[in-house]
Design an enzyme around this catalytic site. Structure first.
Site, PDB file in Angstrom:
ATOM      1  N   SER A  63     -79.723  13.599 101.408  1.00  0.00           N
ATOM      2  CA  SER A  63     -79.934  15.043 101.298  1.00  0.00           C
ATOM      3  C   SER A  63     -80.451  15.433  99.912  1.00  0.00           C
ATOM      4  CB  SER A  63     -78.661  15.816 101.658  1.00  0.00           C
ATOM      5  OG  SER A  63     -77.573  15.319 100.963  1.00  0.00           O
TER       6      SER A  63
ATOM      7  N   ARG B 284     -85.394   2.433 106.949  1.00  0.00           N
ATOM      8  CA  ARG B 284     -86.747   2.605 107.512  1.00  0.00           C
ATOM      9  C   ARG B 284     -86.756   3.471 108.781  1.00  0.00           C
ATOM     10  NH1 ARG B 284     -92.156  -0.643 107.695  1.00  0.00           N
ATOM     11  NH2 ARG B 284     -93.078   0.501 109.408  1.00  0.00           N
TER      12      ARG B 284
ATOM     13  N   GLY C  61     -75.432  18.536  87.844  1.00  0.00           N
ATOM     14  CA  GLY C  61     -74.862  19.881  87.695  1.00  0.00           C
ATOM     15  C   GLY C  61     -74.488  20.404  89.063  1.00  0.00           C
TER      16      GLY C  61
ATOM     17  N   LYS D 238     -65.589  15.042  88.029  1.00  0.00           N
ATOM     18  CA  LYS D 238     -65.257  16.256  88.799  1.00  0.00           C
ATOM     19  C   LYS D 238     -65.064  15.922  90.282  1.00  0.00           C
ATOM     20  CE  LYS D 238     -69.409  16.665  90.786  1.00  0.00           C
ATOM     21  NZ  LYS D 238     -69.810  16.937  92.156  1.00  0.00           N
TER      22      LYS D 238
ATOM     23  N   ASP E 299     -69.821  22.257  87.640  1.00  0.00           N
ATOM     24  CA  ASP E 299     -69.863  21.399  88.824  1.00  0.00           C
ATOM     25  C   ASP E 299     -68.461  21.260  89.438  1.00  0.00           C
ATOM     26  OD1 ASP E 299     -71.160  19.915  90.702  1.00  0.00           O
ATOM     27  OD2 ASP E 299     -71.786  18.304  89.363  1.00  0.00           O
TER      28      ASP E 299
ATOM     29  N   ARG F   9     -68.356  17.152 100.084  1.00  0.00           N
ATOM     30  CA  ARG F   9     -67.802  16.028 100.867  1.00  0.00           C
ATOM     31  C   ARG F   9     -66.533  15.511 100.220  1.00  0.00           C
ATOM     32  NH1 ARG F   9     -73.348  13.218 100.160  1.00  0.00           N
ATOM     33  NH2 ARG F   9     -74.599  14.973 100.867  1.00  0.00           N
ATOM     34  N   ASN F  10     -66.478  15.495  98.894  1.00  0.00           N
ATOM     35  CA  ASN F  10     -65.288  14.973  98.230  1.00  0.00           C
ATOM     36  C   ASN F  10     -64.076  15.846  98.534  1.00  0.00           C
ATOM     37  OD1 ASN F  10     -66.279  12.626  96.481  1.00  0.00           O
ATOM     38  ND2 ASN F  10     -67.802  14.230  96.130  1.00  0.00           N
TER      39      ASN F  10
ATOM     40  N   GLU G 257     -68.950  10.353  96.522  1.00  0.00           N
ATOM     41  CA  GLU G 257     -68.927   9.528  95.312  1.00  0.00           C
ATOM     42  C   GLU G 257     -67.536   9.386  94.692  1.00  0.00           C
ATOM     43  OE1 GLU G 257     -71.047   7.582  94.206  1.00  0.00           O
ATOM     44  OE2 GLU G 257     -73.098   8.284  94.494  1.00  0.00           O
TER      45      GLU G 257
HETATM   46  N1  LIG Z   1     -76.275  16.049  98.237  1.00  0.00           N
HETATM   47  C1  LIG Z   1     -76.177  16.779  97.158  1.00  0.00           C
HETATM   48  O1  LIG Z   1     -76.067  18.002  97.252  1.00  0.00           O
HETATM   49  C2  LIG Z   1     -76.196  16.160  95.785  1.00  0.00           C
HETATM   50  C3  LIG Z   1     -76.393  17.002  94.678  1.00  0.00           C
HETATM   51  C4  LIG Z   1     -76.419  16.437  93.412  1.00  0.00           C
HETATM   52  C5  LIG Z   1     -76.266  15.058  93.261  1.00  0.00           C
HETATM   53  N2  LIG Z   1     -76.094  14.278  94.363  1.00  0.00           N
HETATM   54  C6  LIG Z   1     -75.947  12.830  94.153  1.00  0.00           C
HETATM   55  O2  LIG Z   1     -77.096  12.162  94.683  1.00  0.00           O
HETATM   56  C7  LIG Z   1     -76.730  10.856  95.137  1.00  0.00           C
HETATM   57  C8  LIG Z   1     -77.194  10.707  96.580  1.00  0.00           C
HETATM   58  O3  LIG Z   1     -76.478  11.641  97.343  1.00  0.00           O
HETATM   59  P1  LIG Z   1     -76.973  12.199  98.747  1.00  0.00           P
HETATM   60  O4  LIG Z   1     -76.155  13.416  98.993  1.00  0.00           O
HETATM   61  O5  LIG Z   1     -78.437  12.319  98.811  1.00  0.00           O
HETATM   62  O6  LIG Z   1     -76.464  11.028  99.708  1.00  0.00           O
HETATM   63  P2  LIG Z   1     -76.636  10.891 101.273  1.00  0.00           P
HETATM   64  O7  LIG Z   1     -75.377  10.276 101.768  1.00  0.00           O
HETATM   65  O8  LIG Z   1     -77.131  12.160 101.864  1.00  0.00           O
HETATM   66  O9  LIG Z   1     -77.817   9.826 101.408  1.00  0.00           O
HETATM   67  C9  LIG Z   1     -77.756   8.582 100.813  1.00  0.00           C
HETATM   68  C10 LIG Z   1     -79.121   7.923 100.996  1.00  0.00           C
HETATM   69  O10 LIG Z   1     -79.128   6.716 100.236  1.00  0.00           O
HETATM   70  C11 LIG Z   1     -79.694   5.712 101.030  1.00  0.00           C
HETATM   71  N3  LIG Z   1     -79.221   4.411 100.606  1.00  0.00           N
HETATM   72  C12 LIG Z   1     -77.995   3.889 100.718  1.00  0.00           C
HETATM   73  N4  LIG Z   1     -77.982   2.644 100.232  1.00  0.00           N
HETATM   74  C13 LIG Z   1     -79.242   2.378  99.806  1.00  0.00           C
HETATM   75  C14 LIG Z   1     -79.871   1.269  99.211  1.00  0.00           C
HETATM   76  N5  LIG Z   1     -79.195   0.154  98.936  1.00  0.00           N
HETATM   77  N6  LIG Z   1     -81.183   1.355  98.906  1.00  0.00           N
HETATM   78  C15 LIG Z   1     -81.868   2.474  99.147  1.00  0.00           C
HETATM   79  N7  LIG Z   1     -81.339   3.582  99.720  1.00  0.00           N
HETATM   80  C16 LIG Z   1     -80.034   3.515 100.039  1.00  0.00           C
HETATM   81  C17 LIG Z   1     -79.273   6.051 102.458  1.00  0.00           C
HETATM   82  O11 LIG Z   1     -80.150   5.428 103.407  1.00  0.00           O
HETATM   83  C18 LIG Z   1     -79.412   7.560 102.454  1.00  0.00           C
HETATM   84  O12 LIG Z   1     -80.716   7.965 102.783  1.00  0.00           O
HETATM   85  C19 LIG Z   1     -75.197  10.775  94.977  1.00  0.00           C
HETATM   86  O13 LIG Z   1     -74.890  10.115  93.792  1.00  0.00           O
HETATM   87  C20 LIG Z   1     -74.764  12.228  94.887  1.00  0.00           C
HETATM   88  O14 LIG Z   1     -73.580  12.412  94.143  1.00  0.00           O
HETATM   89  C21 LIG Z   1     -76.067  14.795  95.629  1.00  0.00           C
END
Ligand SMILES: NC(=O)c1ccc[n+]([C@@H]2O[C@H](COP(=O)([O-])OP(=O)(O)OC[C@H]3O[C@@H](n4cnc5c(N)ncnc54)[C@H](O)[C@@H]3O)[C@@H](O)[C@H]2O)c1
Length: 341
Positions: free
Chosen positions: A18, A41, A145, A200, A253, A264-265, A290
Protein backbone atom coordinates in the site's frame (compact mmCIF):
# COMPACT_ATOMS: atom_id res chain seq x y z
CA UNK A 1 0.76 20.75 -16.33
CA UNK A 2 0.22 21.53 -12.63
CA UNK A 3 3.06 23.27 -10.73
CA UNK A 4 5.55 20.71 -9.44
CA UNK A 5 4.66 18.14 -12.08
CA UNK A 6 7.31 19.17 -14.62
CA UNK A 7 9.43 16.27 -16.01
CA UNK A 8 12.04 15.18 -13.45
CA UNK A 9 13.74 12.03 -14.68
CA UNK A 10 13.21 8.46 -13.69
CA UNK A 11 12.12 7.10 -10.30
CA UNK A 12 12.14 3.45 -9.19
CA UNK A 13 9.88 2.35 -6.34
CA UNK A 14 10.73 -1.04 -4.84
CA UNK A 15 7.77 -2.58 -3.02
CA UNK A 16 4.22 -2.44 -4.38
CA UNK A 17 2.34 -2.76 -1.11
CA UNK A 18 0.00 0.00 0.00
CA UNK A 19 2.80 2.46 0.77
CA UNK A 20 5.05 1.79 -2.24
CA UNK A 21 2.05 2.07 -4.56
CA UNK A 22 0.98 5.34 -2.93
CA UNK A 23 4.45 6.85 -3.21
CA UNK A 24 4.81 5.68 -6.81
CA UNK A 25 1.52 7.36 -7.74
CA UNK A 26 2.62 10.51 -5.90
CA UNK A 27 5.94 10.65 -7.76
CA UNK A 28 4.27 10.00 -11.12
CA UNK A 29 1.99 12.94 -10.34
CA UNK A 30 5.07 15.06 -9.57
CA UNK A 31 6.49 14.46 -13.06
CA UNK A 32 8.83 11.55 -12.37
CA UNK A 33 8.81 8.81 -14.98
CA UNK A 34 8.00 6.23 -12.34
CA UNK A 35 8.48 2.48 -12.33
CA UNK A 36 7.05 0.20 -9.66
CA UNK A 37 8.48 -3.24 -8.79
CA UNK A 38 7.70 -5.97 -6.26
CA UNK A 39 8.60 -9.63 -5.72
CA UNK A 40 4.92 -10.61 -6.02
CA UNK A 41 4.68 -11.04 -9.80
CA UNK A 42 1.01 -12.17 -9.89
CA UNK A 43 -0.05 -9.00 -8.10
CA UNK A 44 2.12 -6.87 -10.41
CA UNK A 45 0.32 -8.45 -13.34
CA UNK A 46 -3.03 -7.54 -11.80
CA UNK A 47 -1.89 -3.97 -11.11
CA UNK A 48 -0.73 -3.64 -14.69
CA UNK A 49 -4.01 -5.00 -16.05
CA UNK A 50 -6.26 -2.91 -13.76
CA UNK A 51 -4.08 0.21 -13.37
CA UNK A 52 -5.10 -0.19 -9.71
CA UNK A 53 -3.62 -2.17 -6.81
CA UNK A 54 -6.81 -3.87 -5.63
CA UNK A 55 -4.94 -6.08 -3.17
CA UNK A 56 -3.26 -3.30 -1.17
CA UNK A 57 -4.79 0.01 -2.27
CA UNK A 58 -8.31 -0.65 -3.53
CA UNK A 59 -10.31 2.16 -5.07
CA UNK A 60 -7.33 4.28 -6.13
CA UNK A 61 -6.85 4.67 -9.89
CA UNK A 62 -3.14 4.82 -10.65
CA UNK A 63 -1.77 7.40 -13.11
CA UNK A 64 -1.49 6.10 -16.69
CA UNK A 65 2.15 7.14 -16.73
CA UNK A 66 3.02 4.79 -13.84
CA UNK A 67 4.82 1.73 -15.21
CA UNK A 68 4.69 -1.65 -13.51
CA UNK A 69 7.89 -3.60 -14.19
CA UNK A 70 8.56 -7.27 -13.43
CA UNK A 71 12.33 -7.15 -13.63
CA UNK A 72 14.35 -5.44 -10.87
CA UNK A 73 17.30 -4.48 -13.09
CA UNK A 74 14.98 -2.89 -15.66
CA UNK A 75 13.14 -1.01 -12.91
CA UNK A 76 16.39 0.53 -11.68
CA UNK A 77 17.86 1.34 -15.10
CA UNK A 78 18.56 5.06 -15.37
CA UNK A 79 16.76 5.89 -12.09
CA UNK A 80 17.61 9.28 -10.61
CA UNK A 81 15.55 8.46 -7.49
CA UNK A 82 15.19 5.05 -5.83
CA UNK A 83 12.54 4.47 -3.14
CA UNK A 84 12.73 1.54 -0.73
CA UNK A 85 9.20 0.56 0.34
CA UNK A 86 9.40 -3.14 1.20
CA UNK A 87 8.79 -4.43 4.75
CA UNK A 88 11.80 -4.27 7.10
CA UNK A 89 12.30 -8.05 7.06
CA UNK A 90 12.78 -7.94 3.26
CA UNK A 91 14.91 -4.79 2.98
CA UNK A 92 18.34 -6.45 3.26
CA UNK A 93 17.56 -9.08 0.60
CA UNK A 94 16.09 -6.53 -1.80
CA UNK A 95 19.08 -4.20 -1.29
CA UNK A 96 21.45 -7.08 -2.06
CA UNK A 97 19.52 -8.00 -5.20
CA UNK A 98 19.50 -4.33 -6.30
CA UNK A 99 23.19 -3.68 -5.60
CA UNK A 100 24.53 -4.54 -9.05
CA UNK A 101 21.84 -2.46 -10.81
CA UNK A 102 21.72 0.69 -8.70
CA UNK A 103 22.71 3.73 -10.79
CA UNK A 104 25.86 5.37 -9.41
CA UNK A 105 24.37 8.78 -8.61
CA UNK A 106 20.80 7.87 -7.72
CA UNK A 107 19.25 9.65 -4.74
CA UNK A 108 17.65 7.13 -2.33
CA UNK A 109 14.63 7.50 -0.07
CA UNK A 110 13.90 4.79 2.47
CA UNK A 111 10.20 4.65 3.36
CA UNK A 112 10.44 1.39 5.33
CA UNK A 113 9.85 1.77 9.07
CA UNK A 114 11.15 -0.61 11.66
CA UNK A 115 14.14 -2.27 13.23
CA UNK A 116 15.59 -5.33 11.59
CA UNK A 117 15.03 -8.35 13.80
CA UNK A 118 18.28 -9.13 15.53
CA UNK A 119 20.59 -11.48 13.69
CA UNK A 120 23.60 -13.50 14.80
CA UNK A 121 25.23 -10.45 16.34
CA UNK A 122 22.15 -10.02 18.60
CA UNK A 123 21.91 -6.34 17.61
CA UNK A 124 19.01 -4.34 16.23
CA UNK A 125 19.63 -2.49 12.97
CA UNK A 126 17.92 0.64 11.75
CA UNK A 127 16.86 0.64 8.10
CA UNK A 128 19.55 3.14 7.09
CA UNK A 129 22.14 0.88 8.72
CA UNK A 130 20.88 -2.08 6.68
CA UNK A 131 21.14 -0.06 3.45
CA UNK A 132 24.53 1.35 4.36
CA UNK A 133 25.88 -2.12 5.17
CA UNK A 134 24.66 -3.50 1.84
CA UNK A 135 25.19 -0.52 -0.46
CA UNK A 136 27.67 1.77 1.26
CA UNK A 137 27.26 5.44 2.20
CA UNK A 138 25.32 7.17 -0.57
CA UNK A 139 23.02 10.16 -1.02
CA UNK A 140 20.14 8.73 1.02
CA UNK A 141 17.45 9.85 3.48
CA UNK A 142 14.66 8.11 5.31
CA UNK A 143 11.13 9.38 4.65
CA UNK A 144 8.80 8.68 7.57
CA UNK A 145 6.03 10.22 9.66
CA UNK A 146 2.28 10.02 10.21
CA UNK A 147 1.22 8.96 6.72
CA UNK A 148 -1.38 6.26 6.23
CA UNK A 149 -1.42 5.21 2.58
CA UNK A 150 -5.24 5.14 2.66
CA UNK A 151 -5.22 8.91 3.31
CA UNK A 152 -2.18 10.08 1.31
CA UNK A 153 -3.52 8.31 -1.79
CA UNK A 154 -6.76 10.31 -1.45
CA UNK A 155 -4.93 13.61 -1.20
CA UNK A 156 -5.65 14.13 2.50
CA UNK A 157 -3.11 16.67 3.83
CA UNK A 158 -0.12 14.93 5.38
CA UNK A 159 3.23 16.06 6.81
CA UNK A 160 6.27 13.85 7.13
CA UNK A 161 10.02 14.05 7.63
CA UNK A 162 13.02 13.38 5.40
CA UNK A 163 16.03 12.67 7.61
CA UNK A 164 19.69 12.05 6.88
CA UNK A 165 23.00 12.60 8.63
CA UNK A 166 23.71 15.28 6.04
CA UNK A 167 20.92 17.84 5.85
CA UNK A 168 21.52 18.36 2.11
CA UNK A 169 20.58 14.72 1.46
CA UNK A 170 17.40 15.16 3.47
CA UNK A 171 16.66 18.34 1.48
CA UNK A 172 17.16 16.53 -1.81
CA UNK A 173 14.53 13.95 -0.81
CA UNK A 174 12.32 16.75 0.52
CA UNK A 175 12.47 18.46 -2.86
CA UNK A 176 11.65 15.27 -4.74
CA UNK A 177 8.49 14.55 -2.74
CA UNK A 178 7.25 17.93 -1.48
CA UNK A 179 3.73 18.95 -2.51
CA UNK A 180 1.16 21.21 -0.82
CA UNK A 181 -0.80 18.22 0.49
CA UNK A 182 2.34 16.22 1.20
CA UNK A 183 4.56 18.52 3.20
CA UNK A 184 8.04 17.15 3.83
CA UNK A 185 10.20 18.61 6.60
CA UNK A 186 14.00 18.11 6.49
CA UNK A 187 15.91 16.81 9.53
CA UNK A 188 19.49 15.82 10.30
CA UNK A 189 18.74 13.67 13.37
CA UNK A 190 18.68 10.40 11.44
CA UNK A 191 18.86 8.19 14.54
CA UNK A 192 16.08 10.03 16.37
CA UNK A 193 13.78 10.00 13.34
CA UNK A 194 14.34 6.33 12.55
CA UNK A 195 13.93 5.19 16.13
CA UNK A 196 10.81 7.31 16.70
CA UNK A 197 9.11 5.93 13.60
CA UNK A 198 10.04 2.35 14.51
CA UNK A 199 9.32 2.39 18.26
CA UNK A 200 5.91 4.05 17.94
CA UNK A 201 4.62 0.81 16.40
CA UNK A 202 5.45 -1.04 19.63
CA UNK A 203 3.52 1.51 21.68
CA UNK A 204 0.65 1.24 19.16
CA UNK A 205 0.52 -2.50 19.83
CA UNK A 206 0.18 -1.69 23.54
CA UNK A 207 -2.53 0.89 22.75
CA UNK A 208 -4.41 -1.78 20.81
CA UNK A 209 -4.11 -4.15 23.76
CA UNK A 210 -5.73 -1.47 25.93
CA UNK A 211 -8.52 -1.05 23.36
CA UNK A 212 -9.06 -4.81 23.28
CA UNK A 213 -9.36 -4.89 27.07
CA UNK A 214 -12.00 -2.17 26.89
CA UNK A 215 -9.87 0.54 28.52
CA UNK A 216 -10.74 4.15 27.86
CA UNK A 217 -9.29 7.56 27.08
CA UNK A 218 -7.56 8.03 30.44
CA UNK A 219 -5.57 4.86 29.93
CA UNK A 220 -4.69 5.70 26.35
CA UNK A 221 -3.53 9.21 27.26
CA UNK A 222 -1.33 7.75 29.99
CA UNK A 223 0.01 5.00 27.76
CA UNK A 224 0.93 7.36 24.94
CA UNK A 225 2.63 9.76 27.35
CA UNK A 226 4.63 7.04 29.09
CA UNK A 227 5.24 5.37 25.71
CA UNK A 228 6.69 8.60 24.36
CA UNK A 229 8.94 8.84 27.45
CA UNK A 230 10.10 5.27 26.79
CA UNK A 231 10.72 5.95 23.08
CA UNK A 232 12.76 9.06 23.79
CA UNK A 233 14.70 7.42 26.66
CA UNK A 234 15.81 4.60 24.38
CA UNK A 235 16.25 6.86 21.36
CA UNK A 236 18.46 9.32 23.25
CA UNK A 237 20.59 6.50 24.66
CA UNK A 238 21.07 5.32 21.07
CA UNK A 239 22.23 8.79 19.97
CA UNK A 240 19.01 10.54 18.90
CA UNK A 241 18.03 14.04 20.07
CA UNK A 242 15.22 14.34 22.61
CA UNK A 243 13.36 17.07 20.71
CA UNK A 244 13.09 14.84 17.65
CA UNK A 245 10.72 12.55 19.58
CA UNK A 246 8.37 15.53 19.97
CA UNK A 247 8.24 15.96 16.19
CA UNK A 248 6.34 14.32 13.33
CA UNK A 249 8.30 11.07 13.32
CA UNK A 250 7.88 10.70 17.09
CA UNK A 251 4.76 11.95 18.83
CA UNK A 252 3.10 12.77 15.49
CA UNK A 253 3.34 9.24 14.17
CA UNK A 254 2.65 7.80 17.63
CA UNK A 255 -0.70 9.59 17.93
CA UNK A 256 -1.76 8.65 14.41
CA UNK A 257 -0.81 5.00 14.81
CA UNK A 258 -2.23 4.53 18.28
CA UNK A 259 -5.68 5.98 17.57
CA UNK A 260 -6.24 5.12 13.92
CA UNK A 261 -8.67 2.61 12.47
CA UNK A 262 -6.14 2.17 9.64
CA UNK A 263 -3.34 1.12 12.01
CA UNK A 264 -2.42 -2.54 11.66
CA UNK A 265 -0.22 -2.50 14.75
CA UNK A 266 -3.03 -1.14 16.93
CA UNK A 267 -5.38 -3.72 15.46
CA UNK A 268 -2.95 -6.59 16.16
CA UNK A 269 -2.80 -5.50 19.82
CA UNK A 270 -6.58 -5.25 20.03
CA UNK A 271 -7.10 -8.76 18.68
CA UNK A 272 -4.38 -10.22 20.88
CA UNK A 273 -6.16 -8.80 23.92
CA UNK A 274 -9.36 -10.46 22.71
CA UNK A 275 -7.58 -13.80 22.85
CA UNK A 276 -6.79 -14.43 19.18
CA UNK A 277 -3.40 -16.00 18.43
CA UNK A 278 -0.69 -13.91 16.79
CA UNK A 279 -0.36 -16.35 13.90
CA UNK A 280 -4.05 -16.18 13.01
CA UNK A 281 -4.14 -12.37 13.39
CA UNK A 282 -1.23 -11.96 10.99
CA UNK A 283 -2.70 -14.47 8.55
CA UNK A 284 -6.01 -12.56 8.47
CA UNK A 285 -4.22 -9.21 8.17
CA UNK A 286 -2.27 -10.31 5.07
CA UNK A 287 -0.07 -7.22 5.39
CA UNK A 288 2.96 -6.26 7.38
CA UNK A 289 2.60 -5.07 11.02
CA UNK A 290 6.11 -3.80 11.65
CA UNK A 291 5.76 -3.55 15.44
CA UNK A 292 5.72 -7.34 15.71
CA UNK A 293 9.32 -7.48 14.40
CA UNK A 294 10.43 -4.21 15.96
CA UNK A 295 9.39 -5.08 19.53
CA UNK A 296 11.99 -7.82 20.17
CA UNK A 297 14.65 -5.80 18.32
CA UNK A 298 13.84 -2.78 20.51
CA UNK A 299 14.08 -4.91 23.64
CA UNK A 300 17.51 -6.16 22.53
CA UNK A 301 18.61 -2.57 21.89
CA UNK A 302 17.35 -1.52 25.33
CA UNK A 303 19.27 -4.38 26.97
CA UNK A 304 22.43 -3.43 25.07
CA UNK A 305 22.13 0.21 26.17
CA UNK A 306 20.91 -0.51 29.71
CA UNK A 307 17.61 1.36 29.25
CA UNK A 308 14.40 0.47 31.06
CA UNK A 309 11.50 -0.12 28.62
CA UNK A 310 8.62 -1.63 30.64
CA UNK A 311 5.95 -1.21 27.95
CA UNK A 312 8.11 -2.83 25.26
CA UNK A 313 8.98 -5.66 27.65
CA UNK A 314 5.32 -6.46 28.30
CA UNK A 315 4.41 -6.18 24.60
CA UNK A 316 7.16 -8.72 23.84
CA UNK A 317 5.86 -11.04 26.55
CA UNK A 318 2.37 -10.95 25.00
CA UNK A 319 3.68 -11.36 21.45
CA UNK A 320 6.32 -13.98 22.00
CA UNK A 321 5.80 -15.73 25.33
CA UNK A 322 2.06 -16.25 25.29
CA UNK A 323 1.52 -13.98 28.32
CA UNK A 324 -2.08 -12.83 28.54
CA UNK A 325 -2.88 -9.18 27.93
CA UNK A 326 -4.51 -9.01 31.38
CA UNK A 327 -1.37 -10.30 33.12
CA UNK A 328 0.86 -7.95 31.11
CA UNK A 329 -1.27 -4.95 32.07
CA UNK A 330 -1.40 -6.06 35.70
CA UNK A 331 2.41 -6.35 35.82
CA UNK A 332 2.82 -2.93 34.18
CA UNK A 333 0.45 -1.29 36.67
CA UNK A 334 1.93 -2.93 39.76
CA UNK A 335 5.38 -1.44 39.25
CA UNK A 336 6.72 0.71 42.10
CA UNK A 337 5.67 4.38 42.25
CA UNK A 338 8.01 6.60 40.17
CA UNK A 339 8.81 10.25 39.68
CA UNK A 340 7.39 11.50 36.40
CA UNK A 341 10.74 12.80 35.12
N1 LIG B 1 0.98 1.51 4.53
C1 LIG B 1 1.28 2.66 5.05
O1 LIG B 1 0.40 3.50 5.26
C2 LIG B 1 2.70 3.02 5.40
C3 LIG B 1 3.01 4.37 5.67
C4 LIG B 1 4.32 4.70 5.98
C5 LIG B 1 5.30 3.71 6.02
N2 LIG B 1 4.96 2.42 5.74
C6 LIG B 1 6.03 1.41 5.78
O2 LIG B 1 6.27 0.93 4.46
C7 LIG B 1 6.73 -0.42 4.51
C8 LIG B 1 5.84 -1.25 3.59
O3 LIG B 1 4.54 -1.21 4.13
P1 LIG B 1 3.23 -1.48 3.28
O4 LIG B 1 2.11 -0.95 4.11
O5 LIG B 1 3.35 -1.01 1.89
O6 LIG B 1 3.19 -3.08 3.32
P2 LIG B 1 2.15 -4.06 2.64
O7 LIG B 1 1.97 -5.18 3.60
O8 LIG B 1 0.97 -3.32 2.13
O9 LIG B 1 2.95 -4.60 1.37
C9 LIG B 1 4.19 -5.20 1.47
C10 LIG B 1 4.72 -5.40 0.06
O10 LIG B 1 6.07 -5.85 0.16
C11 LIG B 1 6.23 -6.91 -0.74
N3 LIG B 1 7.31 -7.78 -0.31
C12 LIG B 1 7.35 -8.59 0.75
N4 LIG B 1 8.52 -9.24 0.78
C13 LIG B 1 9.23 -8.82 -0.30
C14 LIG B 1 10.50 -9.12 -0.83
N5 LIG B 1 11.31 -9.99 -0.23
N6 LIG B 1 10.89 -8.49 -1.96
C15 LIG B 1 10.11 -7.60 -2.55
N7 LIG B 1 8.87 -7.26 -2.11
C16 LIG B 1 8.45 -7.88 -0.99
C17 LIG B 1 4.88 -7.63 -0.76
O11 LIG B 1 4.74 -8.41 -1.96
C18 LIG B 1 3.93 -6.45 -0.72
O12 LIG B 1 3.64 -5.97 -2.01
C19 LIG B 1 6.63 -0.83 5.99
O13 LIG B 1 7.88 -0.72 6.59
C20 LIG B 1 5.68 0.18 6.59
O14 LIG B 1 5.90 0.42 7.97
C21 LIG B 1 3.68 2.05 5.42
Amino acid sequence: MTPGSEPRGRAAVLGAGSWGTTLAAHLAGRGFQTRLWDADRPNLERIRADQENRKYLPGIALPDSLEVIFDLAETLEGAALVVWAVPSVALRDVARAARAHLPENALEACATKGLEPTGDDGRAHRMSQVLEAELGERERAVLVGPSHAEEVSRGIPTSIVAAARRIEWAEAVQQAFFAPRFRVYAQDDLIGVELGSALKNVIALAAGIGDGLGYGDNSKGALLTRGLAEMSRLGCAAGGRRETFYGLSGVGDLITTAISRHSRNRRVGEELARGKSLASILADLGQVAEGVHTAPAALALAAELGVETPITREVCAVLLEGKSAQDALADLLSRDPKRES
